[in-house]
Design an enzyme around this catalytic site. Sequence first.
Site, short mmCIF file in Angstrom:
data_model
loop_
_atom_site.label_atom_id
_atom_site.label_comp_id
_atom_site.label_asym_id
_atom_site.label_seq_id
_atom_site.Cartn_x
_atom_site.Cartn_y
_atom_site.Cartn_z
N HIS A 68 0.82 -1.22 0.00
CA HIS A 68 0.00 0.00 0.00
C HIS A 68 0.85 1.27 0.00
O HIS A 68 0.34 2.35 -0.30
CB HIS A 68 -0.99 0.00 1.18
CG HIS A 68 -0.39 0.31 2.51
ND1 HIS A 68 -0.06 -0.66 3.42
CD2 HIS A 68 -0.10 1.49 3.10
CE1 HIS A 68 0.42 -0.09 4.52
NE2 HIS A 68 0.41 1.21 4.35
N ASP A 113 0.00 -7.58 1.31
CA ASP A 113 0.48 -6.20 1.37
C ASP A 113 2.01 -6.17 1.35
O ASP A 113 2.67 -5.88 2.35
CB ASP A 113 -0.07 -5.53 2.64
CG ASP A 113 0.15 -4.04 2.66
OD1 ASP A 113 0.45 -3.46 1.59
OD2 ASP A 113 0.01 -3.44 3.75
N SER A 206 4.61 2.02 8.37
CA SER A 206 4.22 1.05 7.34
C SER A 206 5.40 0.71 6.44
O SER A 206 6.20 1.57 6.08
CB SER A 206 3.10 1.63 6.46
OG SER A 206 1.89 1.67 7.16
#
Length: 252
Positions: A68, A113, A206
Amino acid sequence: MAVYGIVATVLVLLLLGDASDVEATGRIIGGSDQLIRNAPWQVSIQISARHECGGVIYSKEIIITAGHCLHERSVTLMKVRVGAQNHNYGGTLVPVAAYKVHEQFDSRFLHYDIAVLRLSTPLTFGLSTRAINLASTSPSGGTTVTVTGWGHTDNGALSDSLQKAQLQIIDRGECASQKFGYGADFVGEETICAASTDADACTGDSGGPLVASSQLVGIVSWGYRCADDNYPGVYADVAILRPWIVKAANAI
């Protein structure tokens, strides 16, 4: 725990029916300073000249991160800062030549992801810049792991200096059970969960590394709220995704 990235907003709406607790930026909660020489595989992925996500050095040319972080972004806007204690200065800033997101990446549920990117020039390894080995087996429940990143700290401001926090792995089945707030639809077979009281990782982290015994076991993916006992952090399971990582790194 905040949801890690705008792409997860739909997930939160489905999960809770209320996006009021979604935070646009997150943080390592309960963390402490981490010297880059003690986590030399950590990098900052910069988009439009600002820190967007963490990443992990796989080789002199390949960086691993969360899908992402790169999904539908322009490669011309991307650079990677390596060997730096701070995300906004120091080390070396390297342009990105290409990237690949997992073919099964799902921006709605953040399954698969994971992504790799290729740098425009090879890195020079040293004390503050080095690759990390990929785990070949998934960590068992209760394993102590370390997450690092530049996400916001407890005071709500983006951390200039690299932070770390120690967590414990939660068995995937337990994480997907009614004991916690997600459910089986959100905790995929390619994920692992980790948590600790008063410690967590969020949005600015992230794509960064989850490490056990000097091996990369996970990539920071998503979660809800920060350091909430009912919502563990969810990470891409590197051991499960290792064949894809190796193949994509060789092909990109």
